[in-house]
Design an enzyme around this catalytic site. Structure first.
Site, PDB file in Angstrom:
ATOM      1  N   GLY A 156       0.841  -1.191   0.000  1.00 48.91           N
ATOM      2  CA  GLY A 156       0.000   0.000   0.000  1.00 48.91           C
ATOM      3  C   GLY A 156       0.872   1.234   0.000  1.00 48.91           C
ATOM      4  O   GLY A 156       2.054   1.163   0.366  1.00 48.91           O
TER       5      GLY A 156
ATOM      6  N   GLN B  55       3.183   9.940   1.675  1.00 49.95           N
ATOM      7  CA  GLN B  55       4.461   9.233   1.813  1.00 49.95           C
ATOM      8  C   GLN B  55       5.452   9.612   0.720  1.00 49.95           C
ATOM      9  O   GLN B  55       6.655   9.384   0.860  1.00 49.95           O
ATOM     10  CB  GLN B  55       4.254   7.706   1.806  1.00 49.95           C
ATOM     11  CG  GLN B  55       3.531   7.211   3.056  1.00 49.95           C
ATOM     12  CD  GLN B  55       3.379   5.702   3.038  1.00 49.95           C
ATOM     13  OE1 GLN B  55       2.462   5.184   2.422  1.00 49.95           O
ATOM     14  NE2 GLN B  55       4.277   4.998   3.699  1.00 49.95           N
TER      15      GLN B  55
ATOM     16  N   CYS C 148       5.610  -0.245   7.812  1.00 44.53           N
ATOM     17  CA  CYS C 148       5.324   0.960   7.038  1.00 44.53           C
ATOM     18  C   CYS C 148       6.584   1.355   6.280  1.00 44.53           C
ATOM     19  O   CYS C 148       7.676   1.361   6.849  1.00 44.53           O
ATOM     20  CB  CYS C 148       4.902   2.098   7.971  1.00 44.53           C
ATOM     21  SG  CYS C 148       4.464   3.619   7.097  1.00 44.53           S
ATOM     22  N   LEU C 149       6.413   1.681   5.008  1.00 43.90           N
ATOM     23  CA  LEU C 149       7.560   2.070   4.186  1.00 43.90           C
ATOM     24  C   LEU C 149       8.210   3.352   4.711  1.00 43.90           C
ATOM     25  O   LEU C 149       9.371   3.615   4.422  1.00 43.90           O
ATOM     26  CB  LEU C 149       7.126   2.263   2.726  1.00 43.90           C
ATOM     27  CG  LEU C 149       6.652   0.977   2.020  1.00 43.90           C
ATOM     28  CD1 LEU C 149       6.045   1.303   0.658  1.00 43.90           C
ATOM     29  CD2 LEU C 149       7.813  -0.008   1.867  1.00 43.90           C
TER      30      LEU C 149
ATOM     31  N   HIS D 113      -4.720   1.594   7.669  1.00 45.47           N
ATOM     32  CA  HIS D 113      -3.346   2.096   7.765  1.00 45.47           C
ATOM     33  C   HIS D 113      -3.154   3.266   6.786  1.00 45.47           C
ATOM     34  O   HIS D 113      -2.568   4.296   7.141  1.00 45.47           O
ATOM     35  CB  HIS D 113      -2.393   0.931   7.470  1.00 45.47           C
ATOM     36  CG  HIS D 113      -0.939   1.267   7.407  1.00 45.47           C
ATOM     37  ND1 HIS D 113      -0.006   0.733   8.276  1.00 45.47           N
ATOM     38  CD2 HIS D 113      -0.221   2.057   6.546  1.00 45.47           C
ATOM     39  CE1 HIS D 113       1.206   1.195   7.961  1.00 45.47           C
ATOM     40  NE2 HIS D 113       1.102   1.992   6.916  1.00 45.47           N
ATOM     41  N   GLU D 114      -3.670   3.112   5.551  1.00 45.64           N
ATOM     42  CA  GLU D 114      -3.491   4.154   4.523  1.00 45.64           C
ATOM     43  C   GLU D 114      -4.358   5.384   4.794  1.00 45.64           C
ATOM     44  O   GLU D 114      -3.906   6.524   4.604  1.00 45.64           O
ATOM     45  CB  GLU D 114      -3.801   3.602   3.124  1.00 45.64           C
ATOM     46  CG  GLU D 114      -2.992   2.383   2.699  1.00 45.64           C
ATOM     47  CD  GLU D 114      -1.496   2.530   2.851  1.00 45.64           C
ATOM     48  OE1 GLU D 114      -0.999   3.657   2.992  1.00 45.64           O
ATOM     49  OE2 GLU D 114      -0.806   1.491   2.861  1.00 45.64           O
TER      50      GLU D 114
ATOM     51  N   HIS E 160      -2.700   7.540   7.199  1.00 47.75           N
ATOM     52  CA  HIS E 160      -1.647   8.380   6.604  1.00 47.75           C
ATOM     53  C   HIS E 160      -2.221   9.704   6.097  1.00 47.75           C
ATOM     54  O   HIS E 160      -1.570  10.751   6.182  1.00 47.75           O
ATOM     55  CB  HIS E 160      -0.994   7.666   5.413  1.00 47.75           C
ATOM     56  CG  HIS E 160       0.166   6.775   5.767  1.00 47.75           C
ATOM     57  ND1 HIS E 160       1.309   7.240   6.397  1.00 47.75           N
ATOM     58  CD2 HIS E 160       0.382   5.459   5.541  1.00 47.75           C
ATOM     59  CE1 HIS E 160       2.163   6.233   6.548  1.00 47.75           C
ATOM     60  NE2 HIS E 160       1.624   5.127   6.036  1.00 47.75           N
TER      61      HIS E 160
HETATM   62  O1  GNR Z   1       3.873  -2.584   2.707  1.00 50.47           O
HETATM   63  C1  GNR Z   1       3.185  -2.434   3.725  1.00 50.47           C
HETATM   64  N1  GNR Z   1       2.827  -3.523   4.454  1.00 50.47           N
HETATM   65  C2  GNR Z   1       1.887  -3.480   5.464  1.00 50.47           C
HETATM   66  C3  GNR Z   1       1.799  -4.590   6.297  1.00 50.47           C
HETATM   67  C4  GNR Z   1       0.872  -4.628   7.314  1.00 50.47           C
HETATM   68  C5  GNR Z   1       0.022  -3.557   7.499  1.00 50.47           C
HETATM   69  C6  GNR Z   1       0.110  -2.437   6.692  1.00 50.47           C
HETATM   70  C7  GNR Z   1       1.037  -2.408   5.675  1.00 50.47           C
HETATM   71  S1  GNR Z   1       1.117  -1.031   4.649  1.00 50.47           S
HETATM   72  C8  GNR Z   1       2.803  -1.084   4.149  1.00 50.47           C
HETATM   73  C9  GNR Z   1       3.086  -0.018   3.119  1.00 50.47           C
HETATM   74  C10 GNR Z   1       2.864   1.345   3.728  1.00 50.47           C
HETATM   75  O2  GNR Z   1       3.624   1.879   4.480  1.00 50.47           O
HETATM   76  N2  GNR Z   1       1.736   1.941   3.448  1.00 50.47           N
HETATM   77  O3  GNR Z   1       1.449   3.122   3.994  1.00 50.47           O
HETATM   78 NI    NI Z   2       2.512   3.187   5.876  1.00 52.17          NI
END
Ligand code: GNR
Ligand code: NI
Length: 182
Positions: A46, A51, A97-98, A139-140, A143
């Site tokens: 995601g 980001q 999270c990246l 999660h997104e 953000h």
């Molecule tokens: O790549 C991602 N893996 C992930 C694993 C578990 C819960 C959420 C994520 S999102 C993350 C990519 C990211 O940072 N998206 O904002």
């Molecule tokens: Ni993230």
């Protein structure tokens, strides 16, 4: 198409609230294409526009589904996503999270959600999500509001990871020639 640099904490852009997209035009579609290229390159499942430093309410996801041995790619786009319903039932998933590289921690969130959004063509849609898709969408959407998954863990763990990344950022910003001072 272009791969864009992913911002890492403590970058202040990751803490701002992104603005709604008024119209899904060519510029937004280019942004979406760049986000997919950046996400697949990372690789991640995601990515939210903040980001890559773009404070617009755009999310891309590909929770590659594994059927039999085959991983089927399923690119999804969510513009102006809004949580319209959440289950009382919770589920726990180990998140990463990246923007917080190499850190993983369990987060508890609603297990099933309903999200309203605009698709790539600007048409209003709704989706009911569960499992990893529900986790990732929340999660997104976080953000887009300047919220990170570490905001859902204990204060102690959050303080520890923040300190580590603050130190790293300070170190990287310093004069990288210690030997030349002698
Ligand atoms: O790549 C991602 N893996 C992930 C694993 C578990 C819960 C959420 C994520 S999102 C993350 C990519 C990211 O940072 N998206 O904002
Ligand atoms: Ni993230």
């Amino acid at each position: 198409m272009a791969i864009r640099p992913i911002l890492i904490i403590p970058d202040s852009k990751l803490r701002q609230v992104a603005v709604a997209v008024p119209a899904v035009d060519a510029e937004i579609r280019t942004l979406v294409d760049d986000m997919f290229e950046t996400m697949y390159d990372a690789p991640g499942i995601g990515l939210a526009a903040p980001q890559i430093g773009v404070l617009k309410r755009v999310v891309v996801l590909d929770v590659a589904k594994r059927r039999d041995e085959e991983a089927t790619s399923e690119p999804m786009v969510f513009i102006n996503p809004k949580l319209v319903w959440q289950s009382e039932e919770l589920s726990t998933y180990e998140e990463g999270c990246l923007s917080i590289p190499d850190y993983y921690e369990e987060v508890e969130r609603p297990a099933v959600i309903r999200v309203a959004y605009l698709d790539r063509d600007g048409a209003p849609q709704q989706i009911e999500a569960e499992g990893i898709l529900a986790t990732c969408l929340q999660h997104e959407i976080d953000h887009l509001d300047g919220v990170l998954f570490i905001d859902h863990i204990s204060r102690l763990k959050r303080a520890r990871v923040m300190r580590k990344f603050e130190k790293a950022a300070k170190r990287d910003g310093e004069d990288p020639r210690p030997a030349s001072r002698a």
